[in-house]
Design an enzyme around this catalytic site. Sequence first.
Site, PDB file in Angstrom:
ATOM      1  N   HIS A 121      43.592  32.474  41.794  1.00 32.52           N
ATOM      2  CA  HIS A 121      42.729  33.532  42.313  1.00 32.52           C
ATOM      3  C   HIS A 121      42.776  33.471  43.833  1.00 32.52           C
ATOM      4  O   HIS A 121      42.982  32.416  44.421  1.00 32.52           O
ATOM      5  CB  HIS A 121      41.309  33.271  41.794  1.00 32.52           C
ATOM      6  CG  HIS A 121      40.314  34.341  42.078  1.00 32.52           C
ATOM      7  ND1 HIS A 121      39.746  34.517  43.325  1.00 32.52           N
ATOM      8  CD2 HIS A 121      39.735  35.277  41.268  1.00 32.52           C
ATOM      9  CE1 HIS A 121      38.874  35.505  43.280  1.00 32.52           C
ATOM     10  NE2 HIS A 121      38.860  35.997  42.046  1.00 32.52           N
ATOM     11  N   ASP A 198      39.476  24.563  40.592  1.00 35.29           N
ATOM     12  CA  ASP A 198      38.723  25.813  40.538  1.00 35.29           C
ATOM     13  C   ASP A 198      38.305  26.007  39.082  1.00 35.29           C
ATOM     14  O   ASP A 198      39.118  26.389  38.237  1.00 35.29           O
ATOM     15  CB  ASP A 198      39.594  26.967  41.021  1.00 35.29           C
ATOM     16  CG  ASP A 198      38.893  28.324  40.894  1.00 35.29           C
ATOM     17  OD1 ASP A 198      37.738  28.367  40.429  1.00 35.29           O
ATOM     18  OD2 ASP A 198      39.515  29.342  41.261  1.00 35.29           O
ATOM     19  N   GLN A 201      36.834  29.820  35.715  1.00 36.35           N
ATOM     20  CA  GLN A 201      37.174  30.332  34.387  1.00 36.35           C
ATOM     21  C   GLN A 201      37.168  29.237  33.323  1.00 36.35           C
ATOM     22  O   GLN A 201      37.373  29.521  32.147  1.00 36.35           O
ATOM     23  CB  GLN A 201      38.547  31.002  34.420  1.00 36.35           C
ATOM     24  CG  GLN A 201      38.650  32.198  35.342  1.00 36.35           C
ATOM     25  CD  GLN A 201      37.853  33.393  34.864  1.00 36.35           C
ATOM     26  OE1 GLN A 201      37.534  33.521  33.677  1.00 36.35           O
ATOM     27  NE2 GLN A 201      37.498  34.289  35.781  1.00 36.35           N
ATOM     28  N   LYS A 224      29.620  33.832  36.042  1.00 34.78           N
ATOM     29  CA  LYS A 224      30.564  33.839  34.922  1.00 34.78           C
ATOM     30  C   LYS A 224      30.056  32.973  33.770  1.00 34.78           C
ATOM     31  O   LYS A 224      30.691  32.894  32.725  1.00 34.78           O
ATOM     32  CB  LYS A 224      31.944  33.355  35.381  1.00 34.78           C
ATOM     33  CG  LYS A 224      32.583  34.241  36.456  1.00 34.78           C
ATOM     34  CD  LYS A 224      33.954  33.741  36.833  1.00 34.78           C
ATOM     35  CE  LYS A 224      34.500  34.452  38.072  1.00 34.78           C
ATOM     36  NZ  LYS A 224      34.751  35.887  37.864  1.00 34.78           N
ATOM     37  N   CYS A 363      42.305  39.890  41.618  1.00 34.72           N
ATOM     38  CA  CYS A 363      42.295  38.936  42.743  1.00 34.72           C
ATOM     39  C   CYS A 363      43.409  37.897  42.588  1.00 34.72           C
ATOM     40  O   CYS A 363      43.219  36.719  42.886  1.00 34.72           O
ATOM     41  CB  CYS A 363      40.938  38.256  42.886  1.00 34.72           C
ATOM     42  SG  CYS A 363      39.614  39.384  43.337  1.00 34.72           S
TER      43      CYS A 363
END
Length: 406
Positions: A121, A198, A201, A224, A363
């Site tokens: 991303h 990261d 997700q 999220k 993104c």
Amino acid sequence: MDINKIRADFPYLDSKNVGKDVIYLDTAATSQKPIQVIEAVDKYYKYKNANPHRGAHYLSFEATKAYENSRDDIKEYIGAKHREEVIFTRNATEALNLIAYSYAIDNLHEGDEILITILEHHANLVPWQQVCKKTGAKLVYAYLNDDYSLDYDDLESKINDKTKIVSFTGASNVTGEIIDVKKIVNLAHEKGAIAIVDGAQLIPHLKTDVSDLDCDFLVFSGHKLLSPMGIGVLYGKKEILEKMEPFNTGGDMIEYVYEQEATFAELPYKFEAGTQNVGGVVGLAEAIKYMENIGIDEIYKYESELTHYAYDLVKDYPHIKIFYPEDSKTGSVLAFTYDDIHPHDIASILDSKGVAVRSGHHCAMPLHKYLGVSSTARASFAFYNTKEEAEIFAKELLNVRKVMGL
């Protein structure tokens, strides 16, 4: 999982108040919120609202307890060793920028390398471009196999003595692949590099224990993960955070301020300048409690099966291309396009039938360029979706071609 009971918790399914029936397949962009989270935030602002840490009165004490108790809940959820390792930010993007500006710029030099993957991303890409411009370091990419899965051999070959940072997504927001985080962390540490995950997700779908993974940093966004927008988390190992300078300065992160200099508060507060989003923190803690009550493993199992079911329904459609590494461990994302219909048209036609998907580059422009497309449509599933909704999605996706006269 009692899917009907779960769906009763989500107000977005109230078509009368929403204005229409919505099949929401855009959770990778932001999740819907259960009533338990909404009520927890509402209760905080009704009965505990005050500025934490700063008042010598009852409501300030209550706000401080709500804020700090939530930190403890999140610390337990991610398996951190110390509560001071949990830093509240606005989102994963701010957390990654904090690492870039408070750690990387002070520790990298010309000739050093930062390794990321082509899956990233922009939030885990653009900050490293900026670090390289400011330090003279080099940004290096690991690429994919032909089946769209991450090429671990390529990644391993690019970690060397010059590599100082390996920063990578725990789960792709385009291909849906669940990355072998522990493997990459170990590869980074073998060369003396720090590992940054990261988890935007990943955290909403899989139990993630930072102590077991041994990552140096992990970031994620609350929105999220069923909680309000505007709240995120930076986890960092205490010994690294203690050596870092603060990214933002101002109120609540100071120890003493004089006319020409200042000293800073201890962890975690030196990274939490200004009035914080206490309601968001409370909502995030409640969201975690909600997911734990259902069972994180059950959530992942259900979402994975549902996504595979949807993939099997649409994978043989004429002219469709799906960027999905079906033989790898995957999450709840399907990115696709027709070779003769623009993804924005796909999304608009599906929306006219009450099916909400994403369209664009998500993104992840370098990834799309690497894949040879400018954009994709993306359906992302959650545990509040059903097989019936997947079937409607598949039916209406096929009808897109008829609407376009193809």
